[in-house]
Structures are given as structure tokens and as C-alpha cells.
Design an enzyme around this catalytic site. Structure first.
Site, PDB file in Angstrom:
ATOM      1  N   GLY A 111      23.203  15.678  34.483  1.00 14.69           N
ATOM      2  CA  GLY A 111      22.629  15.511  35.813  1.00 14.69           C
ATOM      3  C   GLY A 111      23.440  14.539  36.644  1.00 14.69           C
ATOM      4  O   GLY A 111      24.669  14.522  36.593  1.00 14.69           O
ATOM      5  N   GLY A 112      22.762  13.688  37.389  1.00 12.91           N
ATOM      6  CA  GLY A 112      23.442  12.720  38.238  1.00 12.91           C
ATOM      7  C   GLY A 112      24.324  11.763  37.460  1.00 12.91           C
ATOM      8  O   GLY A 112      25.378  11.335  37.954  1.00 12.91           O
ATOM      9  N   GLU A 152      52.272  24.088  31.662  1.00 12.39           N
ATOM     10  CA  GLU A 152      52.836  25.001  30.641  1.00 12.39           C
ATOM     11  C   GLU A 152      52.623  26.464  31.021  1.00 12.39           C
ATOM     12  O   GLU A 152      52.456  27.315  30.157  1.00 12.39           O
ATOM     13  CB  GLU A 152      52.214  24.740  29.253  1.00 12.39           C
ATOM     14  N   GLY A 176      57.896  26.127  40.219  1.00 10.64           N
ATOM     15  CA  GLY A 176      56.919  25.798  39.182  1.00 10.64           C
ATOM     16  C   GLY A 176      56.794  26.964  38.230  1.00 10.64           C
ATOM     17  O   GLY A 176      57.527  27.085  37.248  1.00 10.64           O
ATOM     18  N   SER A 177      55.861  27.872  38.515  1.00 13.30           N
ATOM     19  CA  SER A 177      55.705  29.057  37.675  1.00 13.30           C
ATOM     20  C   SER A 177      56.983  29.894  37.653  1.00 13.30           C
ATOM     21  O   SER A 177      57.305  30.526  36.649  1.00 13.30           O
ATOM     22  CB  SER A 177      54.539  29.913  38.184  1.00 13.30           C
ATOM     23  N   THR A 218      60.122  21.687  35.948  1.00  8.87           N
ATOM     24  CA  THR A 218      59.443  21.940  37.220  1.00  8.87           C
ATOM     25  C   THR A 218      60.130  21.220  38.384  1.00  8.87           C
ATOM     26  O   THR A 218      60.534  20.066  38.263  1.00  8.87           O
ATOM     27  CB  THR A 218      57.976  21.497  37.140  1.00  8.87           C
ATOM     28  N   ILE A 256      24.260  19.032  32.323  1.00  8.07           N
ATOM     29  CA  ILE A 256      23.237  18.520  31.407  1.00  8.07           C
ATOM     30  C   ILE A 256      22.999  17.034  31.640  1.00  8.07           C
ATOM     31  O   ILE A 256      21.862  16.552  31.546  1.00  8.07           O
ATOM     32  CB  ILE A 256      23.644  18.798  29.941  1.00  8.07           C
TER      33      ILE A 256
END
Length: 382
Positions: free
Chosen positions: A342-343, A366, A131-132, A126, A340
Site C-alpha cells: 500500500g502506501g 544487455e 544502443g540496441s 553502448t 501489497i
């Protein structure tokens, strides 16, 4: 069809899981917070055989099948993405190209230390503007007598700027092919070579305890024998390396999803609201059921791709599918896990926020999710 793991594979899962819980879990949050790469922990992972797992014993490898390697990455990622990144990149991107494309002299010189976990190796592909589009590399290598002179830069290179880094494999443009396209060649560049500089990158959102580097090549001179494989084979080598690397990224997604799911399930059973555990509420129970189902689907898909590779059958499409599905799955599971909690899910005292952060790179590294869809669509004839 046999969906059972071998006794050896089951043993690897058990041993690596025990190691991860004992050695990595107690320090993962601290290393993440301080952005500290741990050479001590990396060497411990080497001592239990987590590097060079698919390499023959001739070079101090473990001579295991690819599924065993993927299970090991999965189990490390179940606890911490940073250490899983060190193992995955160390094997698929560092050791892999040297093992598959290097000559015997190169293998004997570098692989034993890498396979024993005494040193690490980077994979320089890279670039800041490539990159790609790996074919857009601007780093060049020009022949000068018996040497090659390399100029350019690389970015986001794992395991390339720590005290354990032995060197890097770097792709460079070495001319033009007959069809007018750039010719790419891979070179071995040892750490400490004049003109070669590796600069650690900090302030990352994810994988904060892994080594990430920018690489600079300023008239770096290497001998002709430092070519990996043959001149002009670089692009093919890089593509083949990425195919294998996608399996290990998939394993990181699968392991991370498993870890986030287990954390959410445990919390949901303990946390009470309105006089009962929140796992009893259908909204949460259905989230957890979906997570369990998708993790099972992901594991079967990824293991099939690894099975194909181990049996030397075409696996490029399945590798792209496994990488894409497992990466995005971890995002969904981590999101449910935070919700699930929460805070509390937003607090660093709870590990799910680290799963949430670490996942994002899996959509990018990748080959991005978009690139994986391109690869898959081409394989199905679109």
C-alpha cells in the site's frame, strides 16, 4: 533429469546469502540514497570469491560452473540490485571478454587483479546514438605506425569510472569488410591513458550505488598488441559477450523477484486489516501465489540456459528467453509487492520501492526486451 543442485552450488547459495544479509543489507538503502559506489564492499565481495567465478585457477579464478556464478548474482540481487550489477558486469562484461578472447599475456596482466576483486573493468559498447543497434557504433580506431588512435565516446558503462577501474574494453570501427559493412575491433584501454576520460554518471533512477560512466576518447593512442583477439573480430566478441551477460541480467531479475516476493509475503502476514492478516484476503493470496509460481518457472528456465552454456551447447535462444522472462517477471513481482504494501510501498523506509526502481534497467540493459523478442523469433523461424 536431475533438478538438484550440487553440494557446492548449495554451499555457494548459503554463503552468498549470508554475506548479502550481513554485509549488504544494512548499508544498501544508505548507499542508494547517497549514490555512493562502495569500494570497500566490492573488495569484500572479491574476498569471498564473487569475481572470476568461471575463470580457471591459472588466473586466480574460482574455476566454477556457470550455474554457480548465476546463483551468486541471484543471491546478491535478492538484497540489492546495485551490488549485483557490480558483480554481474564485473564478471560477464569485464572479465569475460578478456578471459575468452585475450591472449595469454593479456590474461596474465589483467585477470588476477580482476578475479581477486582488487580492480574492475568496463565494457565499452553502448554509444549516445548506438544502443540496441550495436552495429551503429561511431567510435573509430585508425592505424598509425605500430599504434592505433581511438576517437569517440561511450555511455552507460558499468564499473568504468571508480577508483577501482583498471581499464575498459572498447569496440571501435577499424575499416570496412569486403561486403562493405563496418569492421569492428575491440581494444584494451587502461585507465590513465592519455586522451581517455571516464566521467561518472549520477541522478540515476536505479542502481544508484553502482558505478556508471560516460567514456571519451580523444586521440587515445594504444599499441597494436592492445587489440583483443584479432582485428575484425570485435562484433562477434561483443555478441558472444552479450549472450553470457544476458544470463547474469536474468539472474538479477530472478534474485530481485525473489527478494520483492519475500518482502511482500512477510509484510502480508504481519499487516492486519479487518481483524486478520492481509495475506488471508484472496486478492493478495492470489498475487503471492502467482509470484511464487512464476519465480519457480523463471528459475528453471534460467538454470537450463546456464546448463546449456556449461555443457558448451547452443544457448543463445534460451539466454534471450531467460533474460526476457526474468527481467519482466521482476517487474510484475515488484509491482505486486508495492501494491501489497500500500502506501508504505512508496516509502524509502521499505525496500520494495528500490526493487521497483531497480527492475526497469533489466528491460533495457544487455539488449532491450524488444531485442530479445527479435532474437527469439529468429531462432524459431519467424
Amino acid at each position: 533429469m536431475d533438478f538438484d543442485l550440487t553440494k557446492e552450488q548449495e554451499m555457494i547459495r548459503k554463503e552468498v546469502r549470508t554475506f548479502a544479509q550481513k554485509e549488504i543489507a544494512p548499508v544498501a538503502a544508505e548507499l542508494d540514497e547517497s549514490e555512493t559506489f562502495s569500494s570497500e564492499l566490492t573488495r569484500k565481495m572479491g574476498e569471498i570469491g564473487l569475481f572470476g567465478m568461471f575463470v580457471s585457477e591459472d588466473y586466480d579464478g574460482q574455476a566454477m560452473d556457470y550455474i554457480s556464478y548465476i546463483i551468486a548474482v541471484e543471491e546478491i540481487a535478492r538484497v540489492d540490485g546495485s551490488q549485483a550489477a557490480t558483480v554481474a558486469a564485473g564478471n560477464s562484461l569485464g572479465i569475460g571478454p578478456l578471459y575468452y578472447f585475450g591472449n595469454d599475456e593479456q590474461k596474465k596482466k589483467y585477470l588476477p587483479k580482476l578475479c581477486r576483486g582488487e580492480a574492475l573493468w568496463g565494457f565499452g559498447l553502448t554509444e549516445p546514438t548506438a544502443g540496441s543497434d550495436a552495429g551503429g557504433s561511431k567510435t573509430t580506431a585508425v592505424k598509425d605506425g605500430d599504434d592505433w588512435v581511438i576517437n569517440g565516446s561511450k555511455i552507460f558503462i558499468t564499473n568504468a569510472a571508480c577508483e577501482m577501474t583498471l581499464g575498459v574494453t572498447v569496440q571501435a570501427v577499424t575499416g570496412k569488410r569486403e561486403d562493405g559493412r563496418p569492421e569492428y575491433t575491440c581494444f584494451i584501454v587502461e585507465a590513465g591513458t592519455k586522451g581517455f576520460k571516464a566521467v561518472p554518471m549520477h541522478k540515476k533512477m536505479m542502481w544508484r550505488a553502482s558505478s556508471t560512466a560516460e567514456l571519451y576518447f580523444d586521440d587515445v593512442r594504444v599499441p597494436h598488441e592492445n587489440i583483443l583477439g584479432k582485428q575484425g573480430d570485435g562484433f562477434h566478441q561483443m555478441l558472444q559477450t552479450l549472450d553470457g551477460g544476458r544470463l547474469s541480467i536474468g539472474a538479477m531479475g530472478l534474485g530481485g523477484a525473489q527478494g520483492a516476493f519475500e518482502a511482500a509475503l512477510k509484510y502480508a502476514k504481519q499487516r492486519e486489516q479487518f481483524g486478520q492478516p492481509i495475506s488471508k484476503f484472496q486478492a493478495n493470496a492470489f498475487k503471492l501465489a502467482d509470484c511464487a509460481m512464476e519465480i519457480e518457472c523463471a528459475r528453471n528456465l534460467l538454470y537450463k540456459a546456464c546448463w546449456l552454456k556449461s555443457h558448451k551447447r547452443p544457448y543463445e535462444k534460451e539466454a534471450a528467453m531467460g533474460k526476457l522472462y526474468c527481467s519482466e517477471l521482476m517487474g510484475r513481482v515488484a509491482d505486486h509487492a508495492v501494491q501489497i504494501h500500500g502506501g508504505y510501498g512508496l516509502m524509502k523506509d521499505y525496500g520494495v520501492e528500490r526493487f521497483y526502481r531497480d527492475q526497469k534497467l533489466l528491460d533495457i540493459g544487455e539488449g532491450t526486451s524488444e531485442v530479445q523478442r527479435i532474437v527469439i523469433s529468429r531462432h524459431i523461424g519467424c
